[in-house]
Design a protein around this motif. Sequence first.
Motif, PDB file in Angstrom:
ATOM      1  N   VAL A 176      52.987  68.337 101.509  1.00  0.00           N
ATOM      2  CA  VAL A 176      51.912  69.492 102.086  1.00  0.00           C
ATOM      3  C   VAL A 176      52.949  70.308 102.966  1.00  0.00           C
ATOM      4  N   GLY A 177      53.807  69.674 103.735  1.00  0.00           N
ATOM      5  CA  GLY A 177      54.609  70.239 104.586  1.00  0.00           C
ATOM      6  C   GLY A 177      55.672  71.223 104.024  1.00  0.00           C
ATOM      7  N   LYS A 178      56.089  70.749 102.845  1.00  0.00           N
ATOM      8  CA  LYS A 178      56.864  71.577 101.910  1.00  0.00           C
ATOM      9  C   LYS A 178      56.483  72.720 101.449  1.00  0.00           C
ATOM     10  N   GLU A 179      55.036  72.653 101.088  1.00  0.00           N
ATOM     11  CA  GLU A 179      54.463  73.848 100.459  1.00  0.00           C
ATOM     12  C   GLU A 179      54.027  74.697 101.882  1.00  0.00           C
ATOM     13  N   GLN A 180      53.828  74.346 102.978  1.00  0.00           N
ATOM     14  CA  GLN A 180      53.324  75.178 103.904  1.00  0.00           C
ATOM     15  C   GLN A 180      54.644  75.909 104.427  1.00  0.00           C
ATOM     16  N   PHE A 181      55.842  75.250 104.258  1.00  0.00           N
ATOM     17  CA  PHE A 181      57.357  75.785 104.663  1.00  0.00           C
ATOM     18  C   PHE A 181      57.673  77.034 103.665  1.00  0.00           C
ATOM     19  N   LYS A 182      57.543  76.614 102.231  1.00  0.00           N
ATOM     20  CA  LYS A 182      57.612  77.593 101.304  1.00  0.00           C
ATOM     21  C   LYS A 182      56.836  78.684 101.445  1.00  0.00           C
ATOM     22  N   GLN A 183      55.384  78.827 101.761  1.00  0.00           N
ATOM     23  CA  GLN A 183      54.456  79.761 101.902  1.00  0.00           C
ATOM     24  C   GLN A 183      54.948  80.665 103.123  1.00  0.00           C
ATOM     25  N   GLN A 184      55.402  80.121 104.243  1.00  0.00           N
ATOM     26  CA  GLN A 184      55.891  80.624 105.501  1.00  0.00           C
ATOM     27  C   GLN A 184      57.221  81.588 105.110  1.00  0.00           C
ATOM     28  N   ALA A 185      58.175  80.929 104.275  1.00  0.00           N
ATOM     29  CA  ALA A 185      59.321  81.468 104.079  1.00  0.00           C
ATOM     30  C   ALA A 185      59.290  82.662 103.089  1.00  0.00           C
ATOM     31  N   ASP A 186      58.245  82.589 102.017  1.00  0.00           N
ATOM     32  CA  ASP A 186      58.045  83.776 101.416  1.00  0.00           C
ATOM     33  C   ASP A 186      57.251  84.908 101.938  1.00  0.00           C
ATOM     34  N   GLN A 187      56.698  84.710 103.157  1.00  0.00           N
ATOM     35  CA  GLN A 187      56.169  85.939 103.772  1.00  0.00           C
ATOM     36  C   GLN A 187      56.982  86.863 104.516  1.00  0.00           C
TER      37      GLN A 187
END
Length: 187
Positions: A176-187
């Motif tokens: 979950v943490g990895k996915e949240q990080f990826k989403q934030q990095a993509d913004q």
Amino acid sequence: MCANKVSSPIDEQVLISLKAGDRVLISGTIYTARDAAHKRMSEALQKGEDLPFNIKGQTIYYVGPTPAKPGQIIGSAGPTTSGRMDKYTPSLLDRGLKGMIGKGYRSQEVIDSMKKNKAVYFAAIGGSGALIARSIKSMEVIAYEDLGPEAIYKLTVENFPAVVIIDSEGTDWYQVGKEQFKQQADQ
């Protein structure tokens, strides 16, 4: 964010209410076991022997405590890498183990067994063994004393700090943490 108070042995209704990412303070009885103790428990089960304690509803902390200094109950008691116990864990979960405390990732086989058996994996913070030791109020060796710090100890804990990493539905906080990080990095 508040921490949930959890008693061990863990009540099944409490266990299934815990979600990946929840912070908890565990009080009650937990047992310690590392690689060597897990190997012996596995060998006992293969021979049809009983485990050295009733594992139903219990929590195992993957730790090899250091010797206590004068006036202390226990020395440093930080978590060890959980993955080293993965080959032994499904058989213990099948026999009623409900909680595990350690650090690091778990195999898919362990996660599947946790879902099947409604169990939870908690993480304790690596490097904080002296702080964690403050939550340990008593300890006694109950099996495999010859293993020294890798013996099985029965601990009484009060407000032992941990985080739910994998809940009883198999949700993995690391993923979950990895996915949240990826989403934030993509913004």
